[in-house]
Design a protein around this motif. Sequence first.
Motif, mmCIF file in Angstrom:
data_model
loop_
_atom_site.group_PDB
_atom_site.id
_atom_site.type_symbol
_atom_site.label_atom_id
_atom_site.label_comp_id
_atom_site.label_asym_id
_atom_site.label_seq_id
_atom_site.Cartn_x
_atom_site.Cartn_y
_atom_site.Cartn_z
ATOM 1 N N GLY A 1 46.356 23.068 15.099
ATOM 2 C CA GLY A 1 45.732 24.712 15.239
ATOM 3 C C GLY A 1 44.292 25.077 14.311
ATOM 4 O O GLY A 1 43.650 25.681 15.041
ATOM 5 N N ASN A 2 44.141 24.143 13.768
ATOM 6 C CA ASN A 2 42.575 24.422 12.827
ATOM 7 C C ASN A 2 41.537 24.032 13.707
ATOM 8 O O ASN A 2 41.116 25.070 13.731
ATOM 9 N N PHE A 3 41.822 22.745 14.736
ATOM 10 C CA PHE A 3 40.757 22.312 15.311
ATOM 11 C C PHE A 3 40.268 23.964 16.401
ATOM 12 O O PHE A 3 39.132 24.500 16.101
ATOM 13 N N CYS A 59 36.566 35.985 11.353
ATOM 14 C CA CYS A 59 37.649 34.897 12.560
ATOM 15 C C CYS A 59 38.501 33.713 10.984
ATOM 16 O O CYS A 59 39.446 33.339 11.041
ATOM 17 N N PHE A 60 37.342 33.349 9.707
ATOM 18 C CA PHE A 60 38.095 32.846 8.983
ATOM 19 C C PHE A 60 38.819 33.382 7.945
ATOM 20 O O PHE A 60 39.907 32.928 7.965
ATOM 21 N N ASP A 67 48.776 33.097 7.815
ATOM 22 C CA ASP A 67 49.210 32.132 6.896
ATOM 23 C C ASP A 67 49.557 30.840 7.410
ATOM 24 O O ASP A 67 50.229 29.958 7.279
ATOM 25 N N LEU A 68 48.176 30.426 8.003
ATOM 26 C CA LEU A 68 47.872 28.847 7.767
ATOM 27 C C LEU A 68 46.904 29.033 6.891
ATOM 28 O O LEU A 68 45.677 29.170 6.574
ATOM 29 N N ARG A 69 46.624 27.371 6.351
ATOM 30 C CA ARG A 69 46.181 26.438 5.855
ATOM 31 C C ARG A 69 44.304 26.026 6.151
ATOM 32 O O ARG A 69 44.605 24.822 7.453
ATOM 33 N N PRO A 70 43.963 26.237 6.102
ATOM 34 C CA PRO A 70 42.442 26.052 6.265
ATOM 35 C C PRO A 70 42.393 24.398 6.255
ATOM 36 O O PRO A 70 42.245 23.735 5.098
#
Length: 1003
Positions: A485-487, A505-506, A513-516
């Motif tokens: 999902g990070n893409f 957005c960042f 709670d997602l890790r970039p």
Amino acid sequence: MVGDPPAKKRRKAKPTSQRTQKARRVAPSEYLIAALQALGYHHALPPQSPHKKNLSYISPLPPHNVTRQQEKRVFKVGYHGPLSGAEGVRPTLPGILAQYLLYVYPILQLIQRANMAKKRRHDAPLFAVFEDKNLAYLRSRGFDVQDVMAWAWILTAEDADLASFRLLIASKQPSRDVAGVAPLPTFVVLFLLRRERISARALKTILTYVWYRLEGVPIRSSLATLLATSTEAVGPEPWSGGEHTAQPGLMAPAIGETSLITMIVRLIRHARRVCPQALLRISELVTSHLGRSSGVGPEDLLPETTSRLARVYNRILSLLSEPSSVNPYIAMSYHQRAQFKLIRRMAEYNPPLPVSREGYRGVIRVQLAHGKTATETLWASRKATSWPPWKRERLGIDAETDCGDGGTRATEAISRMQEAGYSSRDPEKLARIYAGWDTDDSPTIQTRHILSRARTNHEVERDEQYPRDEGPEHNENGNCNEHRGNFLWAARVRATRTVQEAWACFLSLEDADLRPTPEVYHAMFEKLVYHRLGRHRRKAKHITGGQDMLSDEIEPDNMSPGDGREVSHVPVAPHEAVYVRSDPPGVVDLFEQMVRDGLRPSTSCLTFLVKYAETMESAVKFLATNSSISIGSLSAMFLDLSFLSDRETAAQHLRAIPEKVFSAFIQVLCRTAIPTTHNPTFKHSVSTQIVLDRAIAASARPRVLDPQFDRLRHAFDLMALRKPTYRPAWNALLRGSSRGMLVSNSRTLSSGPEFRPKEVRAWDLIQNVVSQMRDLNVDIDEEAFHILCLGLEHAAFTSLEIISSKEDRAAKMGDLPKVEHSANKVLQDGANYIKSSFDALTGTSLVAISAERKLGEHVQQQTSGTGGLPALPLLPTLLSTPPPINLHALARVLGGLSDFRGLADLAAWMAKFASDIDVVAREKRRGRKKVRLTLTAVRVYLEHSWDVEEVYTGADGDLIDEVRGIVDSVDHWGGWPDDEEVEAYCLSSGAHFPRLVVTKEPL
């Protein structure tokens, strides 16, 4: 002995099955690669890539049913076993050629160099290679010993240009035993296309050969006319012992379907690198000849034929979506037209060939990289400045104007794919975000972007068995479960207008709670960098009072967000601004946060950071904290190499750096170079141990950070050690040389006499760089040619001032004769140098095309080189189509040097290739206005319109009338520039014109 266990009976070995023997068999081309490698012909070898499919073992068509024995070789190149193994297997043409190269060819070279009288004692290897079995096999295929010598002569050529010319010459020698057999087997062309670097000129030559062979045109009579200018430089023919006696007019046999597909794949790869316009001709080659060997027409396809051709066409659609190395976004028009040719051909079959998911994705990638249509631009202008950017009707008339429903060509392609029964997966979701719609159907900013190709299931399984060490950036297509999902979040960051929207957005990613991942950081780095560059550009524009008419950095105010890399202004109204809990950080601060998170940038991200580093300190920090670059490589980049005792060790470390990262470091070196006359010295020379010392990256201060360090000289030293073939690095060195800064003592470059003015010294440095590029067979591209034009223009104007004010220059420089000699050299040689560079760039001749226009169609037919043979629609007209900005720069150079005949030749050249120029102009910002500006510059310099005192008259009236007739002959140019355009051009140019023009005959 008593008590010993009975001896076990040895089982009889089972005979090896035929399938196992076939799987263990080494491909014939691998013997040929091993032989060339053993002889040191590394330039003729294919590039080493552990993740590149080797078509010598598998079919170019999916699916790839690879056995276990073949899995170890599918992604490897080269055979490392004993070459003598080739003698025990069945004879093959590549195998016989490999034996000849290894055992006979070196002896023949030695005899030729030493002019040895006694040659009989060296015949033993010759008889060993051409034994009865091999000779019988050659005769059965219609070849003999002379043909093997010709194949070796072609494949051992020093560069691709020479090899392609030898290919044409060898094609003139028909086979003498078997009528109807071509003198060159297919493997020679296929192996030649496996070279890592093939120039645009060589690619055109190979296309010529392939076209004639597929068309069945007599090879000997057709290709002989193309060799008038090439046979002098290709070297002696190796078969001087006798002439073949077969009938001329042999017809080339059909190329097998698998070989033809392999040839098309390799032609597409080289066309994307050096000549994108050739993709149109390659697609015509596919539609005209693919499937011909099946013996069926478009009206009677069998089911198995339909399935096979569908796989071929869809795979080629996917290959055509790969971006070009030369101006990838501009070249997408060629990719699109090539794809449309294939799709139209697929619809002509009965039944029509279906487009698979792979084909649809290829079409979607190309459409995403295109600029907006008129309807899409109108829709983008109606979007609100707040976020999300929903459509907002600002005026009452907006409700009556039809601007569509927000659909784009990419979303239409996705809809057609879904209608065909394919579900929407992560690559399609990613494409929709860039196309203007998020996964929740909220609007985004339609952004031009080149997606990475979605991998097939076979490639996913391959990467699981052969993992890459390139970071997660290759997982953008969504086939990998990790960070999938990070893409999508990276796409959301890019599909914004302002840096505040991107930063919001960042932060939303962190709130979820997602890790970039490094890809998300890379997207945010782009927004921060382009925001900074846009701020500097607007500040410079405010200082200069607006845009200069002649400025090369034209930024239209009406450009739609997403069309380019620029970041828009932050909305002034509070209700339209995006709220963020913290201000966007700087690039260095965000990089430090990335490092704290335990992430390292990918190769592409590191290249971007170093290339656009604001200071040298930032660039060193980005490189030093990256664990993928060794300490030795960092030390070689950061240390002063002029006193290095072991330069070969440093060269090895430099070659270990990725070429794009190395190019980025050269760019930042040249951009941050400071003019200095200080020559740094040391008490002792730098040894190899210091190069390998870890202290340079840990505690010691790198020399490149020293304010007195000559960074431009250091860039020259690095380029001389590594000798790269990546053109952006050379373009950066050209750009740094054009600044005319003094280069201190260097092993690779001498700054020359110090009495010369800065502009003349810069021009000499530029010519020095071009000379080094030619030694490495690196051709100049459009960017390099533009730098050449600007450098020569400045040097020419300075030289004119030197000639017209000798006394002042003598007082300043103290050596008038030498200064005047350097100025005269620029004025005398400059025009010929820049015109020859233009001819090499385009593959044409300014003088020849002008002569064709004056002498008429009869001479044009005689000079076209066809000799009454069929036309060649499959060949690109130009090797490279220069953009309008290059044509304008060339017109200014020729005008400044008073080369009026050259200006007329340029006008004739532009008229002949007006359609090609118009294609490029439509893709460029204000491209057509630049074409008009070029025509205005031609008139201004022909008439010397700025010279109100009439110190020197321009060209004669007949030449002006000739050029005027040329301009009027092209309808869409708008005719001869009027007086108002000339006046505006002169006022905008100002001091860009020379103060005095040399009163002499045109060069």
